[in-house]
Write an enzyme that holds these catalytic residues in place. Structure first.
Site, PDB file in Angstrom:
ATOM      1  N   ASP B  13     -77.362  16.016 -10.813  1.00  0.00           N
ATOM      2  CA  ASP B  13     -78.403  16.852 -10.216  1.00  0.00           C
ATOM      3  C   ASP B  13     -77.927  18.289 -10.318  1.00  0.00           C
ATOM      4  O   ASP B  13     -76.747  18.550 -10.537  1.00  0.00           O
ATOM      5  CB  ASP B  13     -78.614  16.462  -8.752  1.00  0.00           C
ATOM      6  CG  ASP B  13     -79.688  17.307  -8.065  1.00  0.00           C
ATOM      7  OD1 ASP B  13     -80.595  17.804  -8.762  1.00  0.00           O
ATOM      8  OD2 ASP B  13     -79.618  17.484  -6.832  1.00  0.00           O
ATOM      9  N   CYS B  76     -82.622  14.643 -10.513  1.00  0.00           N
ATOM     10  CA  CYS B  76     -83.091  16.016 -10.348  1.00  0.00           C
ATOM     11  C   CYS B  76     -84.505  16.060 -10.885  1.00  0.00           C
ATOM     12  O   CYS B  76     -84.738  15.753 -12.061  1.00  0.00           O
ATOM     13  CB  CYS B  76     -82.180  16.948 -11.145  1.00  0.00           C
ATOM     14  SG  CYS B  76     -82.764  18.647 -11.235  1.00  0.00           S
TER      15      CYS B  76
END
Lengths: 309, 309
Positions: B13, B76
């Site tokens: 992420d 993400c």
């Protein structure tokens, strides 16, 4: 190496907040041209480690020195807090941060408050309350800078991470900005702050809210120091004192003519946010690639030994 | 090249939000080890251009493939929205994003709402309302992913930039989170959203507030889909279907034993935020230097022509 007086001022920030300093400079030094670099590909710096901030600051400074600026304005509290000494050591030009001018203005304001109070009672001197990013507060840069000016005033600080997104949302009025500001200002006042410093270049847009909230909570006006304006005044003095102010008398030039806008990323919504700070005469931004530089490059070749790799 | 079943899962992420996906994975696939990379030196990605996000995603993927992971979970939303196709094209392993599982769960929830409504009236099908970062919303990734599942439900989106700092402040309850959530949820409901998707890995921590606000505004419960949980379930299915699930039966291992935490920066306050997501058994994080990689390096050498310079 002295740069010509006609060379531009270099200003950089992690993002667009430093444009509040540019806005103040456009008024304070109307004869100067400005090259602004916003490191929008790596914003924000405020939550990064000092080591990372120093590496990023070097890269930004190098872009501007490569463009022949005569002085460097670090319009970023985080960089001013952790990397100013490094930049001053590595660059052969004046380097002005936002922390020292803000601290100076805060001490002047605190002295005025202390004088006014001493007339009514023998209250203790006011403390100076600083709002900033996590990185700026953790660095203790404002307490150090205030201490160098005066040992009379203690400094209390508070990280205020919601204020930058509020500004970038343009959410500058109403219940949420009031409550968010209150969350940060109330403990500062409780600790004895009699002066507040906006220790992040985004915050001047929330100055009316901060003043209103502080006045309501304190029951009297609390001076709010805006470090962007304080910095522009310091730059004006420095250019005059160092005899490097532009000799050309100010012409009627638009922002777009006097200001060059460089950014490392151009995301959607960029122009809207830039105009929040600079108004409708905001010039078009040019995107540059900081990765074209060696990421750990020092500012000058002779300093290579300072930063191996 | 097939990786051994015992190889870890790679999860990355832009920062720490993806830890909500890790938390869900620790429950959903208890036999698997996980290597997590948070690009905390360059967080957030949500406000950057697609080009920059793709460059950063390549660097993150390469760190994890170098560590021998058997599958890649892109925890993400921004990267899932703009760089998943590129990663799938360049990597010879399964790549799972958070958008497709979230969209699938949203369609299932919308179908349930439509069925319930059709029993009471002939109301139109509900729309699906997505909250996300500026980058995720601008990418139209959720509308595209929903459309691939079902053409019955329209998608309306809203960027919610205040929610990430609220979560990172730990300000998860009270008037300000309620009002901030209301600012974003109210227009979605006004546009006909009957299901809400938390399209950012930070937002699950605000799920109770979102549910409460939506219920109050709509006058009835509104299903809120959490894409972190939906993604963990998709990963579990994929590991079984692809016959790459770890063969070792789950042992009683702590988070610290099953999870390796890599970050590109270790700012002050890191551990506090990591624990907001993962609880007190959060392992120590190891800092790595992404700049040690060529910044524009593609994931495999043979793809060098895709990204000159």
């Amino acid at each position: 190496m002295a740069r010509p007086r006609g060379a531009p001022l270099g200003v950089f920030d992690s993002g667009l907040g430093g444009l509040t300093v540019v806005r103040a400079l456009l008024d304070e030094v109307p004869g100067e041209r400005i090259v602004y670099l916003g490191d929008t590909a790596r914003v924000p710096y405020g939550t990064r480690s000092a080591e990372t901030v120093i590496r990023y600051a070097r890269g930004c400074a190098r872009v501007l020195t490569d463009r022949g600026v005569k002085a460097l304005v670090v319009a970023c509290n985080t960089v001013s807090a952790v990397a100013l000494d490094m930049l001053r050591a590595e660059l052969d030009m004046p380097v002005i941060g936002v922390v020292e001018p803000g601290a100076r203005a805060a001490v002047l304001a605190a002295e005025a408050v202390a004088r006014a109070r001493s007339e009514e009672s023998d209250a203790p001197p006011p403390r100076i309350g600083v709002l900033g990013t996590q990185g700026t507060i953790a660095s203790n840069a404002y307490p150090r800078a205030v201490q160098q000016r005066s040992t009379r005033f203690e400094v209390v600080g508070r990280a205020a991470p919601l204020l930058v997104p509020l500004v970038e949302e343009g959410w500058l009025d109403g219940e949420v900005p009031e409550l968010a500001v209150q969350r940060y200002v109330e403990p500062l006042l409780a600790e004895g702050a009699g002066v507040l410093v906006l220790g992040c270049t985004h915050y001047p847009l929330l100055q009316p809210v901060v003043e209103r909230v502080a006045r309501r909570l304190a029951g009297r006006p609390v001076p709010v120091v805006d470090s962007a304006t304080a910095t522009a005044r310091s730059v004006a003095e420095l250019l005059e004192d160092g005899r490097i102010a532009a000799r050309v008398p100010p012409r009627e030039e638009s922002h777009a003519e006097r200001l060059q806008l460089l950014v490392t990323d151009l995301p959607g919504g960029f122009q809207r946010v830039a105009e929040l700070f600079l108004g409708e005469h905001t010039p078009q931004a040019e995107q540059i690639d900081l990765n074209a530089l060696p990421s750990d490059a020092s500012v000058t070749a002779s300093d290579a030994e300072l930063c191996p790799g």
